[in-house]
Design an enzyme around this catalytic site. Sequence first.
Site, PDB file in Angstrom:
ATOM      1  CE1 TYR A   1      -0.897  -1.284   2.711  1.00  0.00           C
ATOM      2  CE2 TYR A   1      -1.911   0.801   2.710  1.00  0.00           C
ATOM      3  CZ  TYR A   1      -0.981  -0.023   3.022  1.00  0.00           C
ATOM      4  OH  TYR A   1       0.203   0.454   4.106  1.00  0.00           O
ATOM      5  CB  CYS A   2      -2.289  -5.765   0.473  1.00  0.00           C
ATOM      6  SG  CYS A   2      -1.310  -7.419   0.021  1.00  0.00           S
TER       7      CYS A   2
END
Length: 292
Positions: free
Chosen positions: A151-152
Amino acid sequence: MKNWKEVVHHTTFRYLDHTEKNFFHGRAYTALTSFAVDDVLALSAAGTNDNPALRLWVHPDTVVLGIPDARLPHLEEGIQLLSNHGYRAIVRNSGGLAVALDTGVLNISLVLPDVRGLSIHDCYKAMVSFIQYMLRDLTDEIEAYEIVGSYCPGDYDLSINGRKFAGISQRRVKDGAAIQIYLDVEGKGRERAELIRDFYDVARKEEETSFDYPEINPSVMASLSELLGIKLTVDDMKQRVLNALEDVSEELVSNDFSEDELVQFEKRYEQMVKRNEKTGMNGQDSRSGGKD
């Protein structure tokens, strides 16, 4: 890759440990508060003769969304899923996408003055080299490159053997810059990734979107404790940050906010609230009579 000393030439640092704050000058101390505080520090450190600041912060059970996340077609359903798991959600003002915070995640903000001559990459590299230095006795295998499936995701994801434990974002305010990193220190990195994966599944469903949201593979994420096979706590990491900062500086000062900074904080905080309200988020923190 440039190291810390090639980017940061200062000998005096403003050091702020906000990890145990519940209130900040009458505001409940949430992630909204933290991003407003970093903006003020960046404004205060905009001049050529100003000192940089390093701030530590922790927030329980919060998902910090990026600006593109606020455009997800079924955002309200995604926010409800997070709420069902006990997580609050806010939209930040710096780059990146959704990140899961809890009491096992230590956030570090490095605020640099007069960054006109520094590229965004230079600032990222300074943070990377600081983390590598801070953990040098535990590992020499920390690498910085995008971990696909995390994620990110970004070019400065920090990983060991292909599994991500940290991500970096950056925000520039006038001539100052706040470089912010989250470190998954303890707990289960996979479980955090599963939460963000489920959020995207619900908030995006299978609709076509103009933005390319990540397809999250929880197996590529882990905490430092898991990756190193030793018990590390946020308190351990806080001490490592302080030790490393003392190594690379000559003086640490811990000044509270000045009256001018408090005025700027109120303005920046209200901007964060309005940003969240525009995206349909309930970004308003309640007023409290609690002390700092």
